[in-house]
Design an enzyme around this catalytic site. Structure first.
Site: not given
Length: 301
Positions: A55, A99, A122
């Site tokens: 990412k 994460q 997210d």
């Protein structure tokens, strides 16, 4: 009936990444900030390390600033919250990605709630979840939307155009995929049924769907005779099974070979939904940078 047409997630993701890269360049050219994505990893899980690294690499390739924060697996919840507080206040950061999964001693809900909703790329913060649940049909998505569901929605729109009036069945009710996918399909004027492991007659329900989205985490659960001829099937599942050579192979939640003989369109695993997830993360980050700048941006519409 001919074989289903494959929905190429890699190609769609490449096109979206190009749009994002162009959007980054346009924002900077207009005097806006360089979009910044901060990734936070607690622990040393190998898969998580790979995801975070990929990412950050993609963000840099698209012209974004990338900030990488690593904590030991023994880090306390207070230490992780302190990092998030710092990132919330940092004007260079427009997106924060923590994460998952986190170490067992850390309360994931508390961590996600601590992220500024405007930087929650997210789309997991309760504030953004609530906005998705109340958005009017056709209204703009002017807030972060969970990346995998957003990718599913984009693939469906690319495949079918308008989704008005389609019967959609979502197999899976998770907060990460199933529920937000259902909300996005409602926004697109579909008639939506959410099914799960305790739904009666799943095969019969599946056969009513013009659009079948499967995200239940059971390898090859959905068989060919569960599918309405000509339906669009989106397989979100990623499962690893033993292979004949002693290695492993990736399969989805849909029995691909059987589905391909019945469906009109079908996503492969891998190469379907997966590539769209990371591309949508970059899109969310870009959008939040545009919003922070006060300039207009509508790449997701």
């Amino acid at each position: 009936m001919s074989e289903a047409k494959l929905i190429d997630g890699k190609e769609a993701a490449a096109a979206l990444r190009q749009r994002v890269g162009d959007g980054v360049a346009s924002l900077i050219a207009r005097g806006g900030p360089t979009p910044g994505l901060a990734t936070v990893l607690a622990g040393a899980d190998p898969a998580s390390q790979v995801y975070v690294r990929s990412k950050g690499k993609l963000a840099a390739e698209l012209g974004m600033a990338s900030f990488d924060f690593r904590l030991d697996a023994s880090a306390t919840e207070a230490e992780l919250l302190a990092v998030i507080e710092e990132l919330n206040a940092d004007e260079r950061v427009h997106g924060i990605l923590v994460q998952l999964p986190l170490p067992a001693h850390i309360d994931t809900t508390q961590i996600l709630m601590a992220i500024d909703p405007a930087k929650d790329v997210d789309g997991f913060h309760p504030f953004n979840v609530g906005r998705l649940g109340t958005v009017a049909p056709g209204a703009p998505l002017d807030f972060p939307v969970p990346c995998t569901p957003l990718g599913v929605s984009m693939l469906l729109q690319d495949t079918l155009g308008k989704l008005d009036g389609c019967n959609a069945v979502v197999i899976g009710r998770s907060n990460l995929v199933g529920r937000p996918v259902a909300q996005l399909l409602l926004r697109a004027n579909c008639t939506v049924t959410v099914a799960h492991s305790r739904t009666r007659d799943l095969p019969g329900l599946g056969r009513t769907a013009d659009i079948l989205v499967v995200a239940i985490g059971r390898p090859e659960l959905v068989r060919g005779d569960w599918i309405k001829p000509g339906a669009v099937v989106i397989d979100v599942g990623i499962n690893r099974l033993p292979a004949a050579d002693g290695k492993t192979r990736l399969v989805g939640d849909v029995a691909f070979g059987e589905a391909a003989k019945v469906a009109g369109h079908l996503t492969p695993v891998p190469g379907g939904v997966g590539p769209m997830t990371v591309a949508c993360l970059m899109l969310n980050t870009l959008q939040e940078a545009w919003r922070a700048s006060g300039l207009k941006f509508s790449a997701a519409d």
